[in-house]
Structure formats: structure tokens, C-alpha cells
Scaffold this motif. Structure first.
Motif, PDB file in Angstrom:
ATOM      1  N   TYR A  40       4.215  19.680 -19.056  1.00  0.00           N
ATOM      2  CA  TYR A  40       2.793  19.900 -18.770  1.00  0.00           C
ATOM      3  C   TYR A  40       2.140  20.642 -19.924  1.00  0.00           C
ATOM      4  O   TYR A  40       2.788  21.327 -20.712  1.00  0.00           O
ATOM      5  CB  TYR A  40       2.587  20.648 -17.451  1.00  0.00           C
ATOM      6  N   GLY A  42      -1.517  23.080 -20.447  1.00  0.00           N
ATOM      7  CA  GLY A  42      -2.514  23.742 -19.618  1.00  0.00           C
ATOM      8  C   GLY A  42      -3.457  24.647 -20.396  1.00  0.00           C
ATOM      9  O   GLY A  42      -3.170  25.060 -21.522  1.00  0.00           O
ATOM     10  N   LYS A 202      -3.383  22.787 -15.166  1.00  0.00           N
ATOM     11  CA  LYS A 202      -2.189  22.198 -15.751  1.00  0.00           C
ATOM     12  C   LYS A 202      -2.190  20.688 -15.552  1.00  0.00           C
ATOM     13  O   LYS A 202      -2.399  20.207 -14.428  1.00  0.00           O
ATOM     14  CB  LYS A 202      -0.930  22.801 -15.112  1.00  0.00           C
TER      15      LYS A 202
END
Length: 206
Positions: A40, A42, A202
Motif C-alpha cells: 500500500y 498512503g 491508504k
């Protein structure tokens, strides 16, 4: 008494045999050959106070997710506050800002990651820099810097995270920023130490 002791021993032995029949492997965090990878990236915005003045921290982070339960990556923040210097000489008659940034390695255990609402425990270990600046011009990014210093930072936190859709999560967190002492004119040597709170967005493959 002997009968009671014998009965307990038989019960424990029976339980042990039953457990071995139903679980022949030692449970581990990462099962051999079954590592599930994700990732991820973010963006974060946090609020804190530096020397009693409001301060805002803008940050970014990215991590490799292993078996949904731990993330390893990088994270960093930049911050600014209108904290005025104290006891400094030869300063211009103008407003000044305390500004800087930090970043480093991030380790993020995640509890019950597949639940719609769950907990993560990010920890940042790294370094940063801090300075006073004045006459900041956002058009050409020029300013005059005065005394500055570098510091070590350790920032653990706890976040409550919401799975909005499969590739998007929002988290709200509380963090404690611990740094080495700041050796700089005009501020307390523990000016950066303290709590902050904020939200993160995210995006990725969870």
C-alpha cells in the motif's frame, strides 16, 4: 488423592494425544511456502503542538504487506509551526516559522486485518532535521534559514483502520514522537517530543 492425581494425568495425556492428532505442525507467523504479499501507499495529515504552538505534519508512507499481518516499508513527515524563537540575537523584525521533517524505516503489525475494522501498530525509526526560517516564499521556495539541528526519532503509534473498499482504507491514529534532544537556539531541547493525532488514506493491494 492418588486416584485424583491419576485421573488428572490421564486427562492431560489424552488431551496431548488429541492435540497432536489434530495439529501435527508447529504454528508460525509465516508458513513455509505460503507467503501472501500485498502493498500500500498512503498519505497522512497529523496535528500536534510544538512549544505550545499548533503544528501540522504532512506525511507519506509505503509498505510491503506480508500475510496481511505485518507491513515493512518507509514513512516520512514534514512539519511547520509558527513557534517564535526565544533568546536569539541578530534576528530580523519578521515572523518566523519552526520547520523540518523526518523519516525512516516503518514496521507495522496489523491485528485482524481481514475484519472491516481493525488495529494497526506502526513504528517509525529514523532521523530528521529542524530549523527556523523566515520570509518563506511558496512561489520560489526561498527563505532564510537560521540555527538548525539533526535528530534521531522513534515514533510508535496505534491506529484504528476501516476497510472502505478492497483497495482503499482510512485510519485514525494516535502517536508518540520521541526524539533526541534538539541543540538549537531559541527552542527547548525537547520541543519535538510529544503526542500527535491524525488520519491516513491508504491505497493498495491489501
Amino acid at each position: 488423592m492418588k486416584k485424583i492425581t491419576l485421573s488428572i494425568a490421564i486427562a492431560l495425556l489424552s488431551f496431548s494425544v488429541f492435540a497432536q492428532r489434530n495439529n501435527n505442525e508447529v504454528n508460525t507467523l509465516f508458513k513455509s511456502g505460503e507467503v501472501n504479499s500485498g502493498w500500500y501507499a498512503g498519505l497522512s495529515i497529523n496535528y500536534s503542538q510544538l512549544g505550545g504552538k499548533d503544528a501540522f505534519f504532512m506525511g507519506a508512507r509505503g509498505a510491503w504487506l506480508i500475510n496481511h499481518n505485518i507491513g515493512i516499508g518507509l514513512a516520512g513527515y514534514g512539519f511547520i509551526s509558527d513557534l517564535d524563537p526565544k533568546g536569539m540575537i541578530n534576528l530580523p523584525d519578521t515572523d518566523m516559522d519552526l520547520a523540518g521533517g523526518y523519516g525512516g524505516l516503518m514496521i507495522e503489525p496489523i491485528l485482524m486485518a481481514k475484519s472491516a475494522v481493525h488495529i494497526s501498530l506502526p513504528v517509525i525509526i529514523g532521523a530528521g532535521g529542524i530549523t527556523f526560517t523566515d520570509d518563506w516564499d511558496w512561489d520560489d521556495c526561498n527563505g532564510h534559514n537560521y540555527d538548525s539541528d539533526a535528530f534521531f526519532v522513534l515514533e510508535p503509534g496505534i491506529e484504528i483502520e476501516f476497510n472502505i473498499i478492497r483497495f482503499f482504507r482510512i485510519s485514525y491514529g494516535v502517536y508518540y514522537r520521541h526524539t533526541s534532544n534538539i541543540e538549537m537556539q531559541g527552542v527547548d531541547d525537547e520541543v519535538l517530543k510529544g503526542f500527535s493525532t491524525g488520519i491516513s488514506l491508504k491505497f493498495g493491494k491489501f
